[in-house]
Design a protein around this motif. Structure first.
Motif, PDB file in Angstrom:
ATOM      1  N   SER A  89       5.619  -2.610   8.459  1.00  0.00           N
ATOM      2  CA  SER A  89       4.980  -2.763   7.141  1.00  0.00           C
ATOM      3  C   SER A  89       4.456  -1.424   6.626  1.00  0.00           C
ATOM      4  CB  SER A  89       3.835  -3.783   7.208  1.00  0.00           C
ATOM      5  OG  SER A  89       2.874  -3.399   8.184  1.00  0.00           O
ATOM      6  N   LEU A  90       4.028  -0.559   7.532  1.00  0.00           N
ATOM      7  CA  LEU A  90       3.540   0.765   7.155  1.00  0.00           C
ATOM      8  C   LEU A  90       4.628   1.538   6.409  1.00  0.00           C
ATOM      9  CD1 LEU A  90       1.436   3.170   9.274  1.00  0.00           C
ATOM     10  CD2 LEU A  90       3.575   4.000   8.341  1.00  0.00           C
ATOM     11  N   TYR A  91       5.855   1.436   6.871  1.00  0.00           N
ATOM     12  CA  TYR A  91       6.939   2.240   6.296  1.00  0.00           C
ATOM     13  C   TYR A  91       7.453   1.637   4.993  1.00  0.00           C
ATOM     14  CZ  TYR A  91       6.197   3.996  10.857  1.00  0.00           C
ATOM     15  OH  TYR A  91       5.568   4.496  11.963  1.00  0.00           O
ATOM     16  N   LEU A  92       7.373   0.303   4.868  1.00  0.00           N
ATOM     17  CA  LEU A  92       7.738  -0.337   3.616  1.00  0.00           C
ATOM     18  C   LEU A  92       6.755   0.063   2.512  1.00  0.00           C
ATOM     19  CD1 LEU A  92       9.785  -2.270   2.357  1.00  0.00           C
ATOM     20  CD2 LEU A  92       8.245  -4.165   2.928  1.00  0.00           C
ATOM     21  N   ALA A  93       5.462   0.105   2.847  1.00  0.00           N
ATOM     22  CA  ALA A  93       4.442   0.543   1.884  1.00  0.00           C
ATOM     23  C   ALA A  93       4.638   2.020   1.528  1.00  0.00           C
ATOM     24  CB  ALA A  93       3.046   0.323   2.464  1.00  0.00           C
ATOM     25  N   GLY A  94       4.967   2.832   2.524  1.00  0.00           N
ATOM     26  CA  GLY A  94       5.226   4.242   2.282  1.00  0.00           C
ATOM     27  C   GLY A  94       6.406   4.443   1.352  1.00  0.00           C
ATOM     28  N   LEU A  95       7.434   3.607   1.545  1.00  0.00           N
ATOM     29  CA  LEU A  95       8.622   3.661   0.698  1.00  0.00           C
ATOM     30  C   LEU A  95       8.262   3.415  -0.771  1.00  0.00           C
ATOM     31  CD1 LEU A  95      11.695   3.465   0.120  1.00  0.00           C
ATOM     32  CD2 LEU A  95      11.602   1.115   0.926  1.00  0.00           C
ATOM     33  N   THR A  96       7.410   2.422  -1.021  1.00  0.00           N
ATOM     34  CA  THR A  96       7.011   2.088  -2.389  1.00  0.00           C
ATOM     35  C   THR A  96       6.125   3.174  -2.993  1.00  0.00           C
ATOM     36  OG1 THR A  96       7.078  -0.256  -1.782  1.00  0.00           O
ATOM     37  CG2 THR A  96       5.948   0.314  -3.835  1.00  0.00           C
ATOM     38  N   SER A  97       5.168   3.649  -2.216  1.00  0.00           N
ATOM     39  CA  SER A  97       4.178   4.592  -2.747  1.00  0.00           C
ATOM     40  C   SER A  97       4.755   5.976  -3.026  1.00  0.00           C
ATOM     41  CB  SER A  97       2.996   4.721  -1.775  1.00  0.00           C
ATOM     42  OG  SER A  97       3.412   5.303  -0.556  1.00  0.00           O
ATOM     43  N   THR A  98       5.868   6.309  -2.408  1.00  0.00           N
ATOM     44  CA  THR A  98       6.413   7.653  -2.586  1.00  0.00           C
ATOM     45  C   THR A  98       6.844   7.913  -4.033  1.00  0.00           C
ATOM     46  OG1 THR A  98       7.932   9.274  -1.656  1.00  0.00           O
ATOM     47  CG2 THR A  98       8.810   7.093  -1.986  1.00  0.00           C
TER      48      THR A  98
END
Length: 517
Positions: A89-98
């Motif tokens: 989930s950390l990386y999915l959120a990172g993907l969106t926030s980038t």
């Protein structure tokens, strides 16, 4: 630290005067703490998911499986989508926030973007450490992911822009070095907190992520923004003053004028993401995207995320699994230091190609040993084989750490033109986080279904990516960012065809791999 002057070539054939000043070193160290936070988040998840109190509270199904020997295949004990979601989930959120981070990096500057990342990290740490249920835990990881998206967007660009050309590779790898230190720090913390009586050790593991989070926030408040960013936003005098400070000389006019011209060209581009797709920007885009996909397809993050779980699967006891994870973490740090020393001496291509051979051999031998010795219901590897597997995994980790780990971030950050740099970095981070998410979400299920073949799967990808580097990735060591087009892309056997004046020049050579070494 104010060492001797560095001669940095300009496009006009003159030289930019630059010293390795204390402000450059300090700024790079402070900025690279974003990597420390990212690394801690990578390393901590695998450790806490191997702790019985954590599994009992949040993942009781997995906990029962680990307590019922013989009921499940060794390879399938931890196959649980919820457990994988905690990590991924950390990386999915990172993907969106980038995508938002790309805007702030361009409009507000690299420094403010790093500050936003620090705030997200702190909020996520508080929620994780105080988590009472799975929802609270996942929300905390999502906030941490937003921090990762902003930090990974701003920090590599910041480091590339503030560093003198001849040590740009080494200073940029500080980001990757801090990622490896963060992973090792998390594994050491997990090893200690797993022994705490009372079942609250996992809270301490998750809460100590606040240390690098606070360091990044303080660092973002103290460092200066890059001259490139200041000039890009119209602060010419401030940009010139900062350039004098970081170069340690008053003679910055040639470099300043080149930055101003690069900024002027960049401002003519109204749609940077659309501009990325233009023919002359495709080589940088293709290489940046491919490097991120290949970086994850080495299997490194699967090992770093789930090292304790992986070693438990192979029959190591709980303490031995955590201890083995600490060993691989230490190898990771030391090998990244090797990269800092050699990246600007041997070059990017040499490190990538050597590592490809080493990773392929290590993973193939691991697959053979596991295929012969670790069956679905076997108790454990014998002591000799277990040590050999740890040595092979260390060999794999070391080769990744001095090549694909740092260079996967360095090469994209130094090859995009200024007008597409923020957008290019955003795409780079986005693709990296997308494939990190996919691997994190799928690895334990893949381990269950592929069993020992998972290592053959990753070694096959290593072979493919090594051929890609040999034929398509040019050498960029010691070349100023603003001169990449003239000195790299226009001289490459394939990519020169994508440059605007290729057909005007009329030069049309074939592939010469020796020219790329």
């Amino acid at each position: 630290m104010a060492g001797g002057g560095l001669a940095v070539s300009s496009s006009a054939g003159a030289e930019f005067e630059a010293k390795i000043t204390p402000i450059v070193i300090i700024s790079c160290i402070m900025a690279a703490t974003g990597g420390l936070m990212f690394g801690y988040d990578v390393g901590v998840s695998g450790g806490v998911t191997a702790m019985e109190p954590f599994l009992k509270k949040f993942f009781p199904v997995v906990y029962r499986r680990t307590k019922e020997p013989g009921q499940e295949s060794n390879y399938c004990k931890y196959d649980n989508q919820g457990l994988q979601l905690f990590t991924s989930s950390l990386y999915l959120a990172g993907l969106t926030s980038t995508f938002f981070a790309s805007y702030t990096t361009r409009k507000l500057g690299r420094r403010i973007t790093m500050l936003i990342a620090g705030v997200f990290f702190i909020c996520g740490v508080i929620l994780n450490a105080a988590a009472q249920d799975l929802a609270m835990l996942i929300i905390g990881r999502i906030l941490l992911g937003c921090g990762v998206g902003f930090a990974n967007q701003a920090v590599p660009v910041f480091l590339s822009e503030i560093a003198p050309t001849r040590i740009r590779g080494g200073l940029n790898i500080l980001f990757q070095l801090n990622i490896t230190i963060g992973i090792l720090f998390a594994q050491l913390v997990n090893y200690g907190t797993a022994k705490i009586k009372g079942g609250w050790g996992w809270r301490l593991s998750l809460g100590l992520a606040g240390v690098p989070a606070v360091l990044l926030t303080i660092g973002a408040l103290l460092v200066v923004d890059t001259p490139n960013s200041l000039i890009e936003r119209g602060h010419l005098e401030q940009g010139k003053a900062v350039l004098k400070r970081i170069r340690g000389t008053e003679n910055v006019e040639p470099e300043f004028l080149e930055l101003v011209e690069a900024s002027r060209v960049a401002k003519e581009v109204k749609h940077p993401f659309r501009n990325l797709l233009m023919r002359r920007n495709r080589p940088q885009l293709i290489i940046a995207v491919a490097l991120q996909i290949f970086q994850q397809c080495t299997g490194i993050n699967a090992i770093m995320f789930y090292a304790p779980v992986l070693f438990s699967t192979l029959g190591f006891g709980s303490d031995a699994a955590l201890y083995s994870a600490v060993i691989t973490g230490a190898v990771n740090v030391l090998s990244t230091i090797v990269s800092i020393y050699f990246v600007d001496k041997l070059g990017r291509r040499m490190l990538l190609l050597e590592a490809g051979v080493q990773m392929f051999i290590s993973q193939t031998i691991i697959a053979i040993i596991l295929g012969l010795k670790v069956k679905d219901q076997s108790e454990s590897l014998s002591n000799g084989y277990a040590i050999f597997v740890v040595v092979l995994i260390c060999g794999f980790v070391s080769s990744f750490a001095w090549s694909w780990g740092p260079l996967g971030w360095l090469i994209p950050s130094e090859t995009f033109r200024l007008e597409t740099r923020s957008a290019g970095q955003s795409v780079t981070v986005c693709v990296n986080l997308l494939f990190t998410f996919v691997i994190a979400q799928a690895f334990l299920s893949m381990l269950c279904h592929f069993k020992w073949g998972i290592f053959l799967f990753f070694s096959g990808w290593v072979l493919v990516m090594s051929f890609f580097v040999f034929f398509l990735v040019p050498e960029t060591k010691n070349i100023p960012i603003e001169e990449m087009t003239e000195r790299v892309w226009k001289k490459h056997w394939l990519w020169k065809r994508y440059m605007d004046d290729y057909y005007v020049d009329g030069k049309n050579g074939g592939f010469d791999p020796h020219s790329q070494l």
